[in-house]
Enzyme design. Structure first.
Site, PDB file in Angstrom:
ATOM      1  N   GLU A   9      -4.487   7.791  -3.212  1.00 42.13           N
ATOM      2  CA  GLU A   9      -4.998   6.523  -2.683  1.00 42.13           C
ATOM      3  C   GLU A   9      -5.215   5.511  -3.806  1.00 42.13           C
ATOM      4  OE1 GLU A   9      -5.072   6.049   0.453  1.00 42.13           O
ATOM      5  OE2 GLU A   9      -6.371   4.312   0.813  1.00 42.13           O
TER       6      GLU A   9
ATOM      7  N   HIS B 191       1.809   4.563  -2.785  1.00 43.34           N
ATOM      8  CA  HIS B 191       1.959   6.007  -2.543  1.00 43.34           C
ATOM      9  C   HIS B 191       3.369   6.465  -2.932  1.00 43.34           C
ATOM     10  CE1 HIS B 191      -1.824   6.829  -0.568  1.00 43.34           C
ATOM     11  NE2 HIS B 191      -1.632   5.928   0.388  1.00 43.34           N
TER      12      HIS B 191
ATOM     13  N   HIS C  15       0.834  -1.200   0.000  1.00 46.93           N
ATOM     14  CA  HIS C  15       0.000   0.000   0.000  1.00 46.93           C
ATOM     15  C   HIS C  15       0.877   1.261   0.000  1.00 46.93           C
ATOM     16  CE1 HIS C  15      -3.724   2.278   1.105  1.00 46.93           C
ATOM     17  NE2 HIS C  15      -2.830   3.099   1.642  1.00 46.93           N
ATOM     18  N   GLU C  16       1.803   1.322   0.938  1.00 41.34           N
ATOM     19  CA  GLU C  16       2.664   2.503   1.042  1.00 41.34           C
ATOM     20  C   GLU C  16       3.587   2.612  -0.174  1.00 41.34           C
ATOM     21  OE1 GLU C  16       1.644   4.514   3.063  1.00 41.34           O
ATOM     22  OE2 GLU C  16       0.508   3.211   4.399  1.00 41.34           O
TER      23      GLU C  16
END
Lengths: 530, 530
Positions: free
Chosen positions: B318, B292, B288-289
């Site tokens: 996101e 980003h 997820h990170e």
């Protein structure tokens, strides 16, 4: 974090420390402090960015980090030298006029006034020229070092000397231009003071080093046995706990060159090096940086975010690192306490080594070409050499052209060794390439101060060796906090030293310490030990 | 770092990107950029201090760090809203007038103008009142959560709502006060847009979740087998390398709550969590990170130190994290590639688990009370609920007093569960306590965007599953960089989405993705999958 150990206060009244709501007795004082606190915050941010650069920053960020740091430093500088600071200072000075001269608020106004006047004396064009030339010189020095070609660096050194002569004129001085430069790092000391101390030191030290260097050296190969990183981290963290460094208000990380930095009184960061084949290198680096860190952690918390929240001088700062690294960390009582712990932590690596053999190995004296690798006896000769040369350069009695030869001659004379390359000679240190003239002597001043403080401490705590042998460093730390740490920059180093030891700085305590210690270590050396 | 994968440019001319000496065509532009760069440097320093606070800062420094951050944020804000910025902007606007509207310099001036006008519309007293109330509210929220006592927080929520109503009036809006708040996080989207999308989503999602939640759940106990920290770090670092996150321009560390932060385009930092009994929690947090982080690393380096060096919106940001975490990271082709590597890295822990069993376990659907623990199907219902409630609060059609009951009723209705404590209900998220109204919908907008982008990507790279099965993520990353990343904030999210997908944001791609995937995972569920 003022510890409870109580001793007579040597003349500086305790009630000025740790008062609630310090500096808020008068609105003019509060306004000045709010202004200074914002500047301190920007400087703290710059300090964190610098710490990060040496520890965790990804390599790809080098370029943008330089821009960020330049912005923050410039901002803090511009803010500090602004008219606003002047106006606030005037008002605060008026508010505290007539207050007792030892009141912390009075000291704050005095110290800031002095900083302000000095900073304002530098023309912005000179500041800019210095910054630009230092950046270029550092790059040139790196390349010169890499290619072992002094001439690549020489023109920049010439420029930096000229700019520093201008700087000295702008800052002003009484006796010698070098005074103005020295004052940046060692406020309250003069060139004449340093010359007098260093002459005395040289007279005793050169023959001593000559004699000790000729002695047969103790075995020390076991210091290079393999110790894995994990065990070394455990060892270094344990040392920090032992000496009383507060890991709730500080950290220990790894970097190429060990350093310590105070982001805030409650945020003091140390680094060390971990070399699997040289565990004592990291161990003594940790103790050295812990000494710096204990100083910063010991500053009165009431001084947080003020310009007083720093060491009184580089020399006094160094005295703290040297005290923990050498006076304690290379002492017999310390190893009587810690050697069994070390053996246990190293799980077999030193099982066949005796305490005495270990103590001798970590204290061997061996003249060498590189300052940062020098032992505690020969170290100061490296500094004397640099001080004498930079003074001669500044006075123009030595030319940049002739510097390498002068370096080598003096090295031969002081340490009996002659560098073959520039890298192991005149190009070994970064300082001159950063325009730092007047910086080198603070190392030796620190060594001298550490011994003088230790002598006074031993007079107050007669059984200090007993405490150390027990692993109880609280009395030592309490005394240092009481006498030195808590004041930050509120008083200059000579004042603090006078209060703590009853004397101005002298060479005798350090010489006495060295003679006593090394007489025992080298009993066959035919030196006059008295 | 523009990659070489070439695709048609969907209308935004490439020649505006990566030009040497961008923004230096005109002195007025250079002056504006130099000013903005200094502000960017201060913001970058604040970002590093915040990163440090969550990773390495000693706990004792909490108080002084808050002061440092407040100084830096205030400084950057004051600098940005200063008259100086206005004057420089005017000059730059005059300089670029008549230039092609898609020139990056024109975009820069337009974006900064908009930021500046918005920031200047907020009265300083309102900014100060918000900052003060947010600090108090956050503390009250923490205590309320700890004591499970909503009434401790309610008065602060009331105050924050009032201040945010004032803020919306000051910022201005066309149709609805919420528009003004939403614009802070999702520029270019309106309340009406969100309402329309979320109604469509709710109509399809509530019955789907109801049906899936009633299905028998796949085995997943093996996900909680012990995996030591060292192996998890190896695993997470390998995942970063696999997806193309550049560790020369970024880092991965540990923190309580995983996050990503761009200190600079060349310095992007991610954190993850390491739980010895929940290795997939860290694994998906890392992916997820990384999503980003890849966005931030993919911004055109020419935009470094400008206000364009950021994501176009929170939703678009996101979408990138969700794309790598879910669309790729929870897909079958990804695990066909990575499962053997995982088994090897985990040295026996998953040897008795099949790829299919693992894939089912990480994709099980299970309604739950806590948003941050929700699976990808139920997650959006948590957001719908929050959006509807904050809209009602702002419109005053729901009182702060009645909020907990309304929360619980809606939770019951959407997910079939009713919180028993405030902690697992209305007090679970920090957002409202930070005065962030208009923030929650960006999570679901991001999910919708991720599926719409993926649909377009699949149309351009028909065999994307083949690449993924091979562990080759280059085509995916190249497409995202080409379509989205490199532009930073030069264009708003709706423009980029239109260019990349040929459409405004729609719910159909996400619903189609969910239906296709979960029909295969839950073949016995009696839902209309079409």
């Amino acid at each position: 974090m003022i510890v409870s150990w109580s001793l007579s206060d040597a003349g500086i009244p305790m009630q000025t420390m740790n008062r609630p709501a310090l500096f808020s007795e008068h609105p003019a004082l509060s306004r000045l402090c709010a202004h200074l606190a914002r500047i301190a915050d920007v400087r703290a941010a710059a300090a964190l960015l610098e710490w990060d650069q040496e520890t965790y920053m990804p390599s790809g960020a080098t370029g943008v980090r330089a821009e960020q740091l330049s912005t923050l430093h410039r901002l803090a500088h511009e803010w500090f030298i602004s008219e606003e600071t002047g106006v606030l200072l005037e008002a605060a000075a008026a508010a505290v006029s007539g207050w007792p001269p030892d009141d912390l608020a009075v000291r704050l106004v005095a110290v800031v006034r002095e900083d302000y006047d000095r900073a304002r004396r530098l023309p912005p064009e000179l500041v800019a020229a210095l910054a630009r030339t230092e950046t270029e010189a550092r790059e040139a020095w790196k390349q010169a070092r890499q290619e072992n070609n002094y001439m690549l660096f020489a023109p920049y050194l010439e420029q930096l000397l000229n700019l520093n002569r201008e700087k000295a004129e702008a800052l002003g001085y009484e006796a010698h231009p070098y005074d103005a430069l020295l004052e940046q790092y060692e406020p309250g000391m003069t060139t004449a003071d340093v010359q007098r101390l260093f002459e005395q030191l040289r007279a005793h030290l050169v023959p001593l080093v000559q004699e000790l260097g000729g002695q047969s050296q103790p075995a020390h190969a076991f210091l290079h046995r393999h110790v894995d990183a994990e065990r070394q981290w455990k060892l270094n963290r344990m040392l920090l706990e032992v000496v009383g460094f507060d890991l709730q208000r500080g950290r220990l990380d790894a970097s190429v060159h060990p350093f310590s930095t105070g982001i805030a009184i409650s945020d003091v960061r140390l680094t060390t090096r971990i070399d699997p084949h040289d565990f004592t290198s990291g161990l003594f680096a940790t103790l050295h940086e812990a000494g710096h860190g204990l100083y910063e952690q010991g500053i009165d918390p009431a001084l947080e975010r003020t310009p007083l929240a720093d060491g009184a001088s580089l020399g006094l700062h160094e005295s703290q690192s040297r005290l923990w690294e050498n006076l304690i960390g290379r002492s017999l009582p310390f190893w009587e306490y810690f050697f069994p712990h070390l053996q246990r932590l190293l799980e077999g690596v030193l099982d066949d080594v005796s305490l005495e053999a270990f103590y001798r190995a970590i204290n061997r004296v061996q003249p060498s070409l590189i300052r940062v690798e020098a032992d505690e006896v020969t170290y100061n000769l490296h500094i004397l050499l640099r001080f004498e040369l930079e003074l001669a350069l500044l006075e123009d009695s030595l030319s940049v052209q002739d510097l390498p030869e002068a370096w080598n001659d003096r090295m031969q004379c002081y340490l009996g060794l002659r560098p073959v390359t520039f890298r192991e000679g005149v190009l070994q240190d970064i300082h001159w390439s950063q325009g730092a003239f007047g910086y080198f002597p603070t190392y030796t001043l620190g060594n001298l101060m550490s011994a003088q403080l230790w002598e006074a401490l031993e007079q107050e705590i007669a059984d200090v060796a007993v405490y150390i042998r027990r692993g109880d460093f609280h009395p030592v730390l309490a005394w240092l906090r009481q006498q030195i740490h808590r004041y930050g920059r509120a008083w200059k180093a000579p004042v603090l030293l006078q209060q703590a030891t009853g004397n101005q700085l002298r060479v005798e305590p350090w010489l006495a310490y060295i003679r006593k210690k090394y007489q025992a270590l080298y009993p066959t050396a035919s030196v006059s030990w008295s």
